[in-house]
Design a protein around this motif. Structure first.
Motif, PDB file in Angstrom:
ATOM      1  N   UNK A 171     -10.449   3.889  -0.077  1.00 58.83           N
ATOM      2  CA  UNK A 171      -9.713   5.159  -0.061  1.00 58.83           C
ATOM      3  C   UNK A 171      -8.362   4.979   0.619  1.00 58.83           C
ATOM      4  N   UNK A 172      -8.357   4.240   1.731  1.00 55.57           N
ATOM      5  CA  UNK A 172      -7.103   4.033   2.458  1.00 55.57           C
ATOM      6  C   UNK A 172      -6.105   3.233   1.622  1.00 55.57           C
ATOM      7  N   UNK A 173      -6.620   2.224   0.921  1.00 51.58           N
ATOM      8  CA  UNK A 173      -5.734   1.392   0.085  1.00 51.58           C
ATOM      9  C   UNK A 173      -5.132   2.241  -1.038  1.00 51.58           C
ATOM     10  N   UNK A 174      -5.985   3.052  -1.675  1.00 50.88           N
ATOM     11  CA  UNK A 174      -5.474   3.921  -2.750  1.00 50.88           C
ATOM     12  C   UNK A 174      -4.415   4.890  -2.215  1.00 50.88           C
ATOM     13  N   UNK A 175      -4.705   5.457  -1.037  1.00 46.33           N
ATOM     14  CA  UNK A 175      -3.751   6.413  -0.450  1.00 46.33           C
ATOM     15  C   UNK A 175      -2.450   5.707  -0.079  1.00 46.33           C
ATOM     16  N   UNK A 176      -2.582   4.482   0.421  1.00 49.71           N
ATOM     17  CA  UNK A 176      -1.390   3.719   0.823  1.00 49.71           C
ATOM     18  C   UNK A 176      -0.508   3.447  -0.392  1.00 49.71           C
ATOM     19  N   UNK A 177      -1.155   3.124  -1.496  1.00 48.81           N
ATOM     20  CA  UNK A 177      -0.402   2.834  -2.726  1.00 48.81           C
ATOM     21  C   UNK A 177       0.296   4.103  -3.221  1.00 48.81           C
ATOM     22  N   UNK A 178      -0.416   5.217  -3.113  1.00 46.59           N
ATOM     23  CA  UNK A 178       0.210   6.498  -3.534  1.00 46.59           C
ATOM     24  C   UNK A 178       1.404   6.856  -2.640  1.00 46.59           C
ATOM     25  N   UNK A 179       1.376   6.365  -1.401  1.00 45.83           N
ATOM     26  CA  UNK A 179       2.522   6.607  -0.503  1.00 45.83           C
ATOM     27  C   UNK A 179       3.649   5.623  -0.766  1.00 45.83           C
ATOM     28  N   UNK A 180       3.463   4.746  -1.756  1.00 49.73           N
ATOM     29  CA  UNK A 180       4.561   3.868  -2.162  1.00 49.73           C
ATOM     30  C   UNK A 180       4.431   2.410  -1.752  1.00 49.73           C
ATOM     31  N   UNK A 181       3.372   2.067  -1.009  1.00 46.67           N
ATOM     32  CA  UNK A 181       3.240   0.666  -0.572  1.00 46.67           C
ATOM     33  C   UNK A 181       2.792  -0.217  -1.728  1.00 46.67           C
ATOM     34  N   UNK A 182       3.334  -1.431  -1.805  1.00 50.27           N
ATOM     35  CA  UNK A 182       2.841  -2.338  -2.840  1.00 50.27           C
ATOM     36  C   UNK A 182       1.385  -2.717  -2.566  1.00 50.27           C
ATOM     37  N   UNK A 183       0.640  -3.035  -3.635  1.00 54.35           N
ATOM     38  CA  UNK A 183      -0.801  -3.273  -3.530  1.00 54.35           C
ATOM     39  C   UNK A 183      -1.140  -4.321  -2.466  1.00 54.35           C
ATOM     40  N   UNK A 184      -0.429  -5.470  -2.491  1.00 55.33           N
ATOM     41  CA  UNK A 184      -0.785  -6.547  -1.553  1.00 55.33           C
ATOM     42  C   UNK A 184      -0.566  -6.111  -0.106  1.00 55.33           C
ATOM     43  N   UNK A 185       0.498  -5.314   0.114  1.00 54.43           N
ATOM     44  CA  UNK A 185       0.781  -4.854   1.481  1.00 54.43           C
ATOM     45  C   UNK A 185      -0.272  -3.831   1.914  1.00 54.43           C
ATOM     46  N   UNK A 186      -0.631  -2.934   0.982  1.00 54.34           N
ATOM     47  CA  UNK A 186      -1.635  -1.907   1.298  1.00 54.34           C
ATOM     48  C   UNK A 186      -2.941  -2.572   1.711  1.00 54.34           C
ATOM     49  N   UNK A 187      -3.347  -3.575   0.938  1.00 51.84           N
ATOM     50  CA  UNK A 187      -4.610  -4.274   1.246  1.00 51.84           C
ATOM     51  C   UNK A 187      -4.545  -4.944   2.612  1.00 51.84           C
ATOM     52  N   UNK A 188      -3.450  -5.646   2.856  1.00 47.03           N
ATOM     53  CA  UNK A 188      -3.332  -6.394   4.116  1.00 47.03           C
ATOM     54  C   UNK A 188      -3.343  -5.435   5.305  1.00 47.03           C
ATOM     55  N   UNK A 189      -2.582  -4.321   5.182  1.00 53.46           N
ATOM     56  CA  UNK A 189      -2.521  -3.346   6.280  1.00 53.46           C
ATOM     57  C   UNK A 189      -3.902  -2.769   6.570  1.00 53.46           C
TER      58      UNK A 189
END
Ligand SMILES: NC(=O)c1ccc[n+]([C@@H]2O[C@H](COP(=O)([O-])OP(=O)(O)OC[C@H]3O[C@@H](n4cnc5c(N)ncnc54)[C@H](OP(=O)(O)O)[C@@H]3O)[C@@H](O)[C@H]2O)c1
Length: 259
Positions: A171-189
């Motif tokens: 859920x956090x990764x999906x939300x991060x991507x919707x906030x504009x983060x690239x997929x690899x960065x969202x996952x790492x964060x």
């Protein structure tokens, strides 16, 4: 789960020749042998003699089948360690009087030696059997001894627990991507935030409540997020999920016991 244990025991210093893996499909036997180098057998009966510990790692519904097949071959000198969710110690003890039985509930972080297993011991278990079972469980993480009536709750909390965390991660990764983060960065964060928070929680002497308070300043960003989760019923949902898992664990145990 059986494979996770076998791999963990090897990492903990056991030798391949100390172990044998009993499976029911030839393809699985080949894959397991290839992955671990441990001898495999399709005949359960071949896996019983001369073993100090017998780990039962089949689905709860398959436990009675295994007991029927090889229960009579188990020696009271051996320790039977069952990790089948919900299956009571009494099911083994009734079929194998005098055999020391330990029932445990591990979890999948055992795959990286960060497992958490709760266990409970049967009537014939002495200190030696307990230590043997603990040795196996400790090879892949931490252990805690609890009374058997608590194991359904354990199943719902730490057995199922990794899935709650993984859902949160998704859920956090999906939300991060919707906030504009690239997929690899969202996952790492997200991955590192979960790892770091888990480590902090496990090693700090502060409670989860205190640690959360330290990230939350009045009127700040975390407070805004917490407000949404509280208003949306986050706690009640988690409580319902844990209750449903505990209920299912009891249900599976009763089915395996033929109740
Ligand atoms: N997964 C978890 O997070 C977790 C956590 C704690 C406890 N557990 C417990 O661990 C146990 C195993 O779970 P799992 O997720 O590892 O299940 P799984 O992947 O289905 O593994 C069970 C294995 O047992 C084999 N098997 C079944 N009947 C057999 C028989 N009569 N003789 C020989 N092998 C037989 C199955 O063979 P096939 O491949 O042919 O089906 C399968 O390989 C369950 O009782 C579960 O409640 C699981």
């Amino acid at each position: 789960m059986g494979e996770i244990f076998a791999a963990g025991l090897l990492r903990a210093g056991w030798h391949q020749s100390d172990l044998i893996l009993a499976v029911r499909r030839e393809e699985r036997a080949r894959d397991l042998h290839h992955a671990t180098g441990i001898e495999t057998t399709l005949k359960l009966a071949d896996a019983i003699p001369d073993r100090d510990v017998l780990v039962v790692s089949v689905k709860p519904k398959d436990v009675p089948v295994v007991i029927d097949e090889v229960g009579s071959l188990v020696d009271p000198e051996q320790t039977l360690l069952s990790i089948a969710a919900g299956v009571p110690i009494s099911l083994f003890e009734e079929a194998m009087p005098g055999v020391p039985v330990v029932r445990a509930m591990p979890n999948t972080p055992s795959a990286v030696d960060r497992g958490m297993s709760a266990y409970t011991v049967g009537a014939s278990v002495d200190e030696t059997h307990r230590e043997l079972a603990k040795q196996v469980l400790s090879a892949v993480g931490e252990t805690i001894e609890l009374s058997e009536d608590l194991l359904d709750a354990v199943t719902a909390v730490s057995g199922t627990g990794p899935a709650y965390v993984f859902l949160l991660a998704e859920s956090l990764i999906e939300a991060a991507i919707r906030e504009g983060l690239p997929h690899h960065a969202a996952e790492r964060l997200v991955h590192e935030t979960l790892r770091g928070s888990g480590e902090l929680l496990a090693t700090s002497d502060k409670s989860a409540f205190r640690l959360r308070g330290e990230v939350t300043s009045p009127g700040g960003t975390t407070a805004a997020a917490m407000h949404v989760l509280e208003e949306g019923g986050f706690r009640a949902l988690i409580e319902d999920a844990v209750q449903a898992a505990a209920h299912r664990s009891r249900d599976l145990g009763e089915r395996a016991s033929g109740q």
